[in-house]
Every structure is written in C-alpha cells, then in structure tokens.
Design a protein around this motif. Structure first.
Motif, mmCIF file in Angstrom:
data_model
loop_
_atom_site.group_PDB
_atom_site.id
_atom_site.type_symbol
_atom_site.label_atom_id
_atom_site.label_comp_id
_atom_site.label_asym_id
_atom_site.label_seq_id
_atom_site.Cartn_x
_atom_site.Cartn_y
_atom_site.Cartn_z
ATOM 1 N N MET A 63 -1.816 10.314 6.458
ATOM 2 C CA MET A 63 -0.305 10.377 6.555
ATOM 3 C C MET A 63 0.370 9.060 6.222
ATOM 4 N N LEU A 64 -0.351 7.822 6.758
ATOM 5 C CA LEU A 64 0.371 6.874 5.997
ATOM 6 C C LEU A 64 1.102 7.066 4.615
ATOM 7 N N ALA A 65 -0.181 7.266 3.246
ATOM 8 C CA ALA A 65 0.992 7.400 2.467
ATOM 9 C C ALA A 65 2.274 8.090 2.294
ATOM 10 N N ILE A 66 2.094 9.551 2.778
ATOM 11 C CA ILE A 66 2.902 10.594 2.498
ATOM 12 C C ILE A 66 4.526 9.773 3.608
ATOM 13 N N ALA A 92 2.521 0.414 11.148
ATOM 14 C CA ALA A 92 3.793 -0.616 11.794
ATOM 15 C C ALA A 92 4.356 -0.766 9.173
ATOM 16 N N GLU A 93 3.946 -2.375 9.860
ATOM 17 C CA GLU A 93 3.922 -2.774 8.528
ATOM 18 C C GLU A 93 4.211 -2.105 7.431
ATOM 19 N N ASN A 94 3.162 -0.996 6.779
ATOM 20 C CA ASN A 94 3.384 -0.612 5.657
ATOM 21 C C ASN A 94 4.517 0.182 5.083
ATOM 22 N N LEU A 95 4.656 1.154 6.996
ATOM 23 C CA LEU A 95 6.054 1.504 6.451
ATOM 24 C C LEU A 95 7.501 0.824 6.285
ATOM 25 N N THR A 96 7.829 0.257 7.276
ATOM 26 C CA THR A 96 8.915 -1.518 6.577
ATOM 27 C C THR A 96 8.557 -1.494 5.745
ATOM 28 N N LEU A 97 7.229 -1.896 4.818
ATOM 29 C CA LEU A 97 7.233 -2.626 3.354
ATOM 30 C C LEU A 97 8.087 -1.204 2.682
ATOM 31 N N ALA A 98 7.717 -0.426 2.806
ATOM 32 C CA ALA A 98 8.164 1.236 2.422
ATOM 33 C C ALA A 98 9.948 1.741 1.994
ATOM 34 N N ILE A 129 -2.345 2.325 0.079
ATOM 35 C CA ILE A 129 -1.624 1.876 0.657
ATOM 36 C C ILE A 129 -2.181 0.274 1.280
ATOM 37 N N PHE A 130 -1.286 -0.554 2.148
ATOM 38 C CA PHE A 130 -2.136 -1.651 2.194
ATOM 39 C C PHE A 130 -2.864 -1.981 3.322
ATOM 40 N N GLY A 131 -4.010 -2.354 2.908
ATOM 41 C CA GLY A 131 -5.117 -1.752 4.186
ATOM 42 C C GLY A 131 -4.964 -3.024 4.984
ATOM 43 N N ASN A 132 -4.850 -4.222 4.879
ATOM 44 C CA ASN A 132 -4.678 -5.496 5.242
ATOM 45 C C ASN A 132 -3.285 -5.829 6.030
ATOM 46 N N LEU A 133 -2.285 -4.638 6.366
ATOM 47 C CA LEU A 133 -1.398 -4.791 7.047
ATOM 48 C C LEU A 133 -1.071 -3.368 7.864
#
Ligand code: ATP
Ligand code: MG
Length: 233
Positions: free
Chosen positions: A142-145, A96-102, A89-93
């Motif tokens: 959880m975020l990664a999944i 919500a930003e991590n999910l949007t990128l996906a 995952i992107f630690g500095n995001l």
C-alpha cells in the motif's frame, strides 16, 4: 499519439541480453498488462521504461519525446511513476517520511495527495509514524502504491502489485488500480496473477523469453486457448 511507445528494444544486464526486440504501446487512459512466467523479462522491461537500465537497441518515447538520454529521476519528473517489484520503499524511514519524499518527485504540491493516500489506505494513516520496514507485506505494498499516488505521474508502472498479498487484498489492490485509472492515470502493470490482471485491464501483452508472443484486448487474451493453458491454469 501513444503516451508510451516502446519500439523494438534490446536490453539486459552487461553482456546478458534479456529483451530481444520488444515493442509495445500504451495509450493515454489505458490499463495495459504484461503477462509472463518467472524470468520472462517483465521487470527488466519496466526497468528499461523507467530508464534504470540502458538500451542496447531500439527506442522508448513518452509523450512523443525520446527517453534515450533521460536519467531515472528525470523520467520520474516527466511523469513516469515506477512501483518496483519488492516495493522500493525506504525501510528505515517512517510511513509519513516515505510519502513526503515522494512529493519531491512531483512539480506540484504533494500535501493534498498525502491526505488522499491516508484516505485510500486508512491503515497507513494510523501507522504514519511507524518505520516502513516494520509494516506487513500488504501494508508495504500500500505504501509503495501510495508513493506513486503522491508523486502524481501520468503513467503508473506497477511491477507485480499483488505479490505476496492475500486474495482479499489482491482484489482491493486491483480495485484501487481501476480507481486510479478512472481518475485519469494511465497504467502499465506486470502481473503473475493473470486472471486478476486481465479482468482489470483494457489490453494485454504476453512476454516469453524476452519476446512479445501475443497481444490483444484483455478479453481476447483471456479467451486464447494457448494462453489459458499456460497462464490461467
Ligand atoms: N541485475 C541482474 N543481473 C543479471 N541478470 C538479471 C538481473 N536482473 C534480472 N536478471 C535476469 O534477467 C532475467 C529476467 O528477469 P526479470 O526480473 O526481468 O524477470 P521477470 O519476468 O520479472 O520474472 P519474475 O516473474 O520472477 O519477477 C532472469 O533470467 C534474471 O535472472
Ligand atoms: Mg519480475
């Protein structure tokens, strides 16, 4: 036709060969697990599948199409959602930003699936504005999944989803994997927690020193005396 077909692949890092002719197949709708000790080559195998490392020999095909010339982002666009070991995952995001990128990895609109992730993991909803690096280990998992759910591949490739999680949470991660599978996704999962992986998968392979040494239904593998001794304690 298999969804994923790995045929006799040889791969590694530079001059170092790790996988010595590995073959496996995953059919649509299955959960297939790969068991193996530390250093057996499990993550290397998953990296080869999602095209993060080159093949020295052998072939990998997805829906009958060769992945030989496919780049990692193209593999993702074809429907392979890799959740790497260490979570990727992107630690500095923020969450919500991590999910949007996906959502960009998918060809369909991702917004409804972001809401689905918040439904599946309410804690992520509460923490949507928090930087991913400040989430607990379990929340990061959880975020990664969640990112894989948003990118909406047909094949979920999960590298040790239970790593670093408390026993209760390991259970819920595996029930979420079963749930994702019931909703039509195929899963290839690598796990140290053999008991958990075997009780939540249809078929299993055992990898030792870069070679498949056993394969069968998860029930058969769970009953195998040698495997019991080596992996089930
Ligand atoms: N980038 C790399 N460069 C060189 N060697 C590597 C690299 N990544 C992994 N290896 C080596 O490849 C071998 C297999 O590693 P791999 O990560 O595939 O094992 P694993 O089965 O996933 O183990 P674990 O259960 O500990 O995650 C190990 O000996 C490891 O040191
Ligand atoms: Mg690994």
């Amino acid at each position: 036709m298999n969804l994923l077909h790995v045929d006799n692949i040889v791969a590694g890092y530079g001059p170092l060969t790790i996988l010595h002719g590995v073959s496996l197949a995953v059919d649509e709708g299955e959960i297939v697990c790969v068991l193996g000790a530390n250093g057996a080559g499990k993550s290397t195998l998953l990296r080869a599948v999602s095209r993060l490392i080159p093949l020295a020999a052998g072939t990998i095909s997805f829906r009958g199409k060769s992945l030989a010339r496919v780049r990692p982002h193209q593999a993702a666009a074809m429907g392979i959602s890799h959740v790497p070991e260490g979570r990727g995952i992107f630690g500095n995001l923020t969450v919500a930003e991590n999910l949007t990128l996906a959502t960009f990895a998918s060809h369909t609109s991702g917004a409804p699936r972001v809401s689905k992730v918040y439904e599946t993991f309410p804690v992520l909803g509460q923490r949507r504005g928090q930087l991913a690096s400040t989430l607990s280990g379990g929340e990061q998992q959880m975020l990664a999944i969640g990112r894989a759910i948003v990118s909406d591949g047909d094949l979920f490739v999960l590298d040790e989803p239970s790593m670093g999680l408390s026993p209760l949470f390991v259970k819920s991660v595996f029930s979420i994997i079963s749930e994702i599978n019931k909703q039509g996704k195929t899963v290839l999962v690598v796990e140290q927690n053999a008991t958990m992986a075997l009780s939540h998968s249809h078929r299993a392979y055992v990898l030792e020193n870069g070679k498949i040494v056993a394969e069968g239904t998860s029930r058969e593998i769970a009953r195998d005396e040698r495997i019991k001794k080596a992996y089930l304690g």
